[in-house]
Design a protein around this motif. Structure first.
Motif, short mmCIF file in Angstrom:
data_model
loop_
_atom_site.label_atom_id
_atom_site.label_comp_id
_atom_site.label_asym_id
_atom_site.label_seq_id
_atom_site.Cartn_x
_atom_site.Cartn_y
_atom_site.Cartn_z
N VAL A 6 -33.99 31.14 17.47
CA VAL A 6 -33.09 31.58 16.51
C VAL A 6 -32.03 32.38 17.54
O VAL A 6 -30.79 32.42 17.11
CB VAL A 6 -33.54 32.29 15.46
CG1 VAL A 6 -34.26 33.54 15.82
CG2 VAL A 6 -32.52 32.68 14.41
N GLU A 7 -32.40 33.03 18.40
CA GLU A 7 -31.52 33.82 19.43
C GLU A 7 -30.74 33.08 19.85
O GLU A 7 -29.25 33.68 20.02
CB GLU A 7 -32.63 34.36 20.49
CG GLU A 7 -33.57 35.68 20.16
CD GLU A 7 -34.92 34.98 19.70
OE1 GLU A 7 -35.77 35.60 19.67
OE2 GLU A 7 -34.85 33.53 19.57
N GLY A 8 -30.69 31.92 20.34
CA GLY A 8 -29.60 30.99 20.87
C GLY A 8 -28.51 30.77 19.80
O GLY A 8 -27.49 30.78 20.14
N ALA A 9 -29.22 30.52 18.43
CA ALA A 9 -28.11 30.13 17.45
C ALA A 9 -27.17 31.50 17.10
O ALA A 9 -26.03 31.28 16.99
CB ALA A 9 -28.99 29.84 16.09
N VAL A 10 -27.95 32.63 16.99
CA VAL A 10 -27.12 33.81 16.86
C VAL A 10 -26.06 34.05 17.77
O VAL A 10 -25.00 34.42 17.79
CB VAL A 10 -27.97 35.00 16.65
CG1 VAL A 10 -27.43 36.36 16.42
CG2 VAL A 10 -28.93 34.75 15.37
N GLN A 11 -26.43 34.15 19.16
CA GLN A 11 -25.74 34.16 20.39
C GLN A 11 -24.70 33.32 20.20
O GLN A 11 -23.42 33.62 20.58
CB GLN A 11 -26.53 34.04 21.62
CG GLN A 11 -25.50 34.51 22.79
CD GLN A 11 -26.21 34.25 24.02
OE1 GLN A 11 -27.20 33.36 24.25
NE2 GLN A 11 -25.90 35.00 25.23
#
Length: 100
Positions: free
Chosen positions: A57-62
């Motif tokens: 999810v961190e990559g999606a948010v970034q």
């Protein structure tokens, strides 16, 4: 039916295999559109598959935050000078472009 039987299956967490870096770099940096032809600007990509850390999810948010910065800039806006956005620092802390 097994995904692993598909010859193009990369599996979870394998989005950046050897030889893929150039493609990942281009997708991740897509929100930086100054170098694109005018007719190719205005569509912004985001999601875990655009980031360097797929399936997290961190990559999606970034990448979503990167896309929002790109949209704001595309529409003539800018980050506050005291709070620069991801594109304001991209040349300094973004991924390294490979030669060629």
């Amino acid at each position: 039916m097994s995904w692993e039987a598909d010859p193009y299956f990369l599996g979870a967490f394998k989005g950046a295999l050897p030889g893929h870096y150039r493609y990942n770099h281009r997708m991740y940096g897509h929100f930086m559109q100054d170098a694109l032809p005018e007719r190719e600007r205005g569509i912004f990509l985001a999601g875990d598959d655009i980031s360097f850390s797929p399936a997290w999810v961190e990559g999606a948010v970034q990448t979503a935050l990167n896309a929002v910065w790109g949209i704001v800039r595309h529409l003539g806006g800018a980050s506050h000078p005291d709070n620069p956005g991801p594109g304001d620092w991209y040349a300094h802390i973004g991924p390294v472009a490979l030669p060629g």
